[in-house]
Design a protein around this motif. Structure first.
Motif, PDB file in Angstrom:
ATOM      1  N   ILE A  36       0.799  -1.247  -0.140  1.00 54.53           N
ATOM      2  CA  ILE A  36      -0.118  -0.309   0.028  1.00 54.53           C
ATOM      3  C   ILE A  36       0.932   1.121  -0.071  1.00 54.53           C
ATOM      4  CG2 ILE A  36      -1.328   1.486   1.325  1.00 54.53           C
ATOM      5  CD1 ILE A  36      -3.028  -1.200   2.164  1.00 54.53           C
ATOM      6  N   ARG A  37       2.004   1.290   0.537  1.00 56.02           N
ATOM      7  CA  ARG A  37       2.791   2.384   0.922  1.00 56.02           C
ATOM      8  C   ARG A  37       3.621   2.764  -0.515  1.00 56.02           C
ATOM      9  NH1 ARG A  37       6.455   1.363   5.800  1.00 56.02           N
ATOM     10  NH2 ARG A  37       4.951  -0.324   6.267  1.00 56.02           N
ATOM     11  N   GLU A  38       3.851   1.753  -1.135  1.00 54.36           N
ATOM     12  CA  GLU A  38       4.799   1.868  -2.294  1.00 54.36           C
ATOM     13  C   GLU A  38       3.962   2.281  -3.478  1.00 54.36           C
ATOM     14  OE1 GLU A  38       7.642  -0.788  -3.267  1.00 54.36           O
ATOM     15  OE2 GLU A  38       8.462  -0.872  -1.270  1.00 54.36           O
ATOM     16  N   LYS A  39       2.425   1.882  -3.734  1.00 55.70           N
ATOM     17  CA  LYS A  39       1.705   2.405  -4.461  1.00 55.70           C
ATOM     18  C   LYS A  39       1.500   3.914  -4.446  1.00 55.70           C
ATOM     19  CE  LYS A  39      -2.939   1.304  -6.223  1.00 55.70           C
ATOM     20  NZ  LYS A  39      -4.020   0.530  -5.921  1.00 55.70           N
ATOM     21  N   GLY A  40       1.619   4.580  -5.742  1.00 56.17           N
ATOM     22  CA  GLY A  40       1.473   6.042  -5.806  1.00 56.17           C
ATOM     23  C   GLY A  40       2.892   6.844  -5.518  1.00 56.17           C
ATOM     24  N   LYS A  41       3.905   5.911  -5.288  1.00 54.52           N
ATOM     25  CA  LYS A  41       5.151   6.497  -4.886  1.00 54.52           C
ATOM     26  C   LYS A  41       5.659   7.181  -6.473  1.00 54.52           C
ATOM     27  CE  LYS A  41       8.487   5.302  -1.530  1.00 54.52           C
ATOM     28  NZ  LYS A  41       9.391   4.492  -0.800  1.00 54.52           N
ATOM     29  N   LEU A  42       6.472   8.305  -6.147  1.00 54.11           N
ATOM     30  CA  LEU A  42       7.182   8.771  -7.243  1.00 54.11           C
ATOM     31  C   LEU A  42       8.473   8.144  -7.775  1.00 54.11           C
ATOM     32  CD1 LEU A  42       7.403  11.447  -9.171  1.00 54.11           C
ATOM     33  CD2 LEU A  42       8.801  12.699  -7.668  1.00 54.11           C
ATOM     34  N   VAL A  43       8.404   7.561  -8.814  1.00 55.34           N
ATOM     35  CA  VAL A  43       9.714   6.775  -9.140  1.00 55.34           C
ATOM     36  C   VAL A  43      10.814   7.548  -9.895  1.00 55.34           C
ATOM     37  CG1 VAL A  43      10.476   4.891 -10.628  1.00 55.34           C
ATOM     38  CG2 VAL A  43       8.081   4.847  -9.355  1.00 55.34           C
ATOM     39  N   GLU A  44      10.402   8.620 -10.817  1.00 58.44           N
ATOM     40  CA  GLU A  44      11.266   9.172 -11.857  1.00 58.44           C
ATOM     41  C   GLU A  44      10.599  10.449 -12.120  1.00 58.44           C
ATOM     42  OE1 GLU A  44      14.162   8.745 -15.535  1.00 58.44           O
ATOM     43  OE2 GLU A  44      12.671   7.352 -15.101  1.00 58.44           O
ATOM     44  N   PHE A  45      11.429  11.604 -12.381  1.00 57.40           N
ATOM     45  CA  PHE A  45      10.933  12.911 -12.616  1.00 57.40           C
ATOM     46  C   PHE A  45      11.864  13.538 -13.628  1.00 57.40           C
ATOM     47  CE2 PHE A  45      10.966  17.347 -11.956  1.00 57.40           C
ATOM     48  CZ  PHE A  45       9.658  17.895 -11.851  1.00 57.40           C
ATOM     49  N   ASP A  46      10.993  14.145 -14.503  1.00 53.84           N
ATOM     50  CA  ASP A  46      11.955  15.058 -15.498  1.00 53.84           C
ATOM     51  C   ASP A  46      11.383  16.418 -15.954  1.00 53.84           C
ATOM     52  OD1 ASP A  46      14.171  15.864 -17.251  1.00 53.84           O
ATOM     53  OD2 ASP A  46      13.126  14.870 -19.119  1.00 53.84           O
ATOM     54  N   TYR A  47      12.070  17.362 -16.262  1.00 54.45           N
ATOM     55  CA  TYR A  47      11.347  18.794 -16.389  1.00 54.45           C
ATOM     56  C   TYR A  47      12.080  19.517 -17.407  1.00 54.45           C
ATOM     57  CZ  TYR A  47      14.473  21.364 -13.506  1.00 54.45           C
ATOM     58  OH  TYR A  47      15.764  21.968 -13.249  1.00 54.45           O
ATOM     59  N   GLU A  48      11.365  20.441 -18.359  1.00 46.71           N
ATOM     60  CA  GLU A  48      11.880  21.372 -19.046  1.00 46.71           C
ATOM     61  C   GLU A  48      11.478  22.728 -18.876  1.00 46.71           C
ATOM     62  OE1 GLU A  48      13.056  22.703 -23.597  1.00 46.71           O
ATOM     63  OE2 GLU A  48      12.502  20.621 -23.369  1.00 46.71           O
ATOM     64  N   ASN A  49      12.280  23.758 -18.686  1.00 46.18           N
ATOM     65  CA  ASN A  49      11.622  25.129 -18.359  1.00 46.18           C
ATOM     66  C   ASN A  49      11.893  25.978 -19.664  1.00 46.18           C
ATOM     67  OD1 ASN A  49      10.573  25.058 -15.834  1.00 46.18           O
ATOM     68  ND2 ASN A  49      12.506  25.210 -14.651  1.00 46.18           N
ATOM     69  N   GLY A  50      11.203  26.802 -20.200  1.00 44.61           N
ATOM     70  CA  GLY A  50      11.501  27.748 -21.237  1.00 44.61           C
ATOM     71  C   GLY A  50      12.790  28.613 -21.037  1.00 44.61           C
ATOM     72  N   SER A  51      13.457  28.717 -22.138  1.00 43.32           N
ATOM     73  CA  SER A  51      14.696  29.423 -22.138  1.00 43.32           C
ATOM     74  C   SER A  51      14.738  30.544 -23.181  1.00 43.32           C
ATOM     75  CB  SER A  51      15.705  28.368 -22.326  1.00 43.32           C
ATOM     76  OG  SER A  51      15.840  27.932 -23.488  1.00 43.32           O
ATOM     77  N   ASN A  52      15.662  31.138 -23.052  1.00 43.55           N
ATOM     78  CA  ASN A  52      15.788  32.279 -24.245  1.00 43.55           C
ATOM     79  C   ASN A  52      15.943  31.718 -25.592  1.00 43.55           C
ATOM     80  OD1 ASN A  52      15.399  34.390 -22.419  1.00 43.55           O
ATOM     81  ND2 ASN A  52      17.635  34.380 -21.638  1.00 43.55           N
ATOM     82  N   PRO A  53      15.722  32.277 -26.754  1.00 42.62           N
ATOM     83  CA  PRO A  53      15.470  33.696 -26.930  1.00 42.62           C
ATOM     84  C   PRO A  53      13.894  34.121 -27.013  1.00 42.62           C
ATOM     85  CG  PRO A  53      15.544  32.766 -28.873  1.00 42.62           C
ATOM     86  CD  PRO A  53      15.786  31.798 -27.738  1.00 42.62           C
ATOM     87  N   ILE A  54      13.049  33.398 -26.360  1.00 42.91           N
ATOM     88  CA  ILE A  54      11.534  33.571 -26.096  1.00 42.91           C
ATOM     89  C   ILE A  54      11.462  34.667 -25.229  1.00 42.91           C
ATOM     90  CG2 ILE A  54       9.397  32.466 -25.717  1.00 42.91           C
ATOM     91  CD1 ILE A  54      10.603  29.822 -26.075  1.00 42.91           C
ATOM     92  N   SER A  55      10.557  35.551 -25.767  1.00 52.95           N
ATOM     93  CA  SER A  55      10.187  36.969 -25.030  1.00 52.95           C
ATOM     94  C   SER A  55       9.456  36.265 -23.721  1.00 52.95           C
ATOM     95  CB  SER A  55       9.146  37.687 -25.954  1.00 52.95           C
ATOM     96  OG  SER A  55       9.923  38.019 -26.962  1.00 52.95           O
ATOM     97  N   PRO A  56       9.859  37.281 -22.737  1.00 56.64           N
ATOM     98  CA  PRO A  56       9.111  37.258 -21.477  1.00 56.64           C
ATOM     99  C   PRO A  56       7.529  37.554 -21.695  1.00 56.64           C
ATOM    100  CG  PRO A  56      10.273  39.123 -21.462  1.00 56.64           C
ATOM    101  CD  PRO A  56      10.864  38.483 -22.703  1.00 56.64           C
ATOM    102  N   LEU A  57       6.876  37.351 -20.575  1.00 53.90           N
ATOM    103  CA  LEU A  57       5.505  37.678 -20.790  1.00 53.90           C
ATOM    104  C   LEU A  57       5.302  39.188 -20.516  1.00 53.90           C
ATOM    105  CD1 LEU A  57       2.654  36.402 -20.992  1.00 53.90           C
ATOM    106  CD2 LEU A  57       2.689  36.204 -18.422  1.00 53.90           C
TER     107      LEU A  57
END
Length: 185
Positions: A36-57
């Motif tokens: 029960i404890r192991e089910k629903g556990k975060l196993v792996e994570f990846d992300y990407e954030n925007g970068s330049n040259p895209i204009s800011p908001l």
């Protein structure tokens, strides 16, 4: 009220008596709690954030013209029975002053975005650009990929933004995340 609990019993033929093994019940409880404890556990994570040259908001014209691959994430190994929760956020600016624009947001599973590996799509109408600069729209996407019948390696997801006409531009901030969550569910 009488509570009946799970016990493992055994018969002793020497004296004709039945005995209850309480250690079986305790080991069963420990196994059950662990799963029960192991089910629903975060196993792996990846992300990407925007970068330049895209204009800011900022109000007014600017950004990268569409179509664009907004962001890409990759998970090294996804186990069978697990799920992947995808969450994306970015901004779109409509510089077309005559008509609203249809934005098509898609998530593809694979190294290149094609119709064959499309797993999610939605269409959003972006307001007409006017003098009051209210045409910048926050776009969010969420999807759970539960199609893992066997272990898979190097699972790549691509968030894309396309348009039917011209006038839409991609703006920061951009975030796209992928989280593998232990199943089965």
């Amino acid at each position: 009220m009488i509570k009946i609990k799970d016990y493992h019993s055994y018969y002793n033929p020497k004296n004709g008596m039945y005995y209850v093994d309480k250690s079986y019940q305790e080991s069963y409880k420990r196994k059950k709690k662990k799963t029960i404890r192991e089910k629903g556990k975060l196993v792996e994570f990846d992300y990407e954030n925007g970068s330049n040259p895209i204009s800011p908001l900022v109000p007014g014209p600017g950004g990268l013209p569409l179509p664009q691959n907004v962001a890409t994430v990759r998970l090294n190994e996804v186990k069978a029975g697990n799920v992947v929760y995808l969450n994306g956020l970015f901004h779109i600016n409509n510089d077309n002053t005559t008509a609203p624009q249809d934005l098509r947001v898609s998530i593809h599973k694979g190294s290149t975005p094609t119709e064959g590996n499309l797993i999610y799509r939605k269409v959003i109408e972006i307001d007409v650009a006017q003098n009051i600069h209210d045409d910048v729209t926050e776009v969010s996407v969420q999807y759970v990929d539960d199609n893992f019948r066997s272990d898979q390696t190097n699972v790549t997801y691509i968030l894309t933004a396309t348009q039917a006409n011209t006038g839409l531009f991609l703006l920061n901030p951009i975030t796209f995340t992928a989280m593998e969550i232990k199943g089965p569910f």
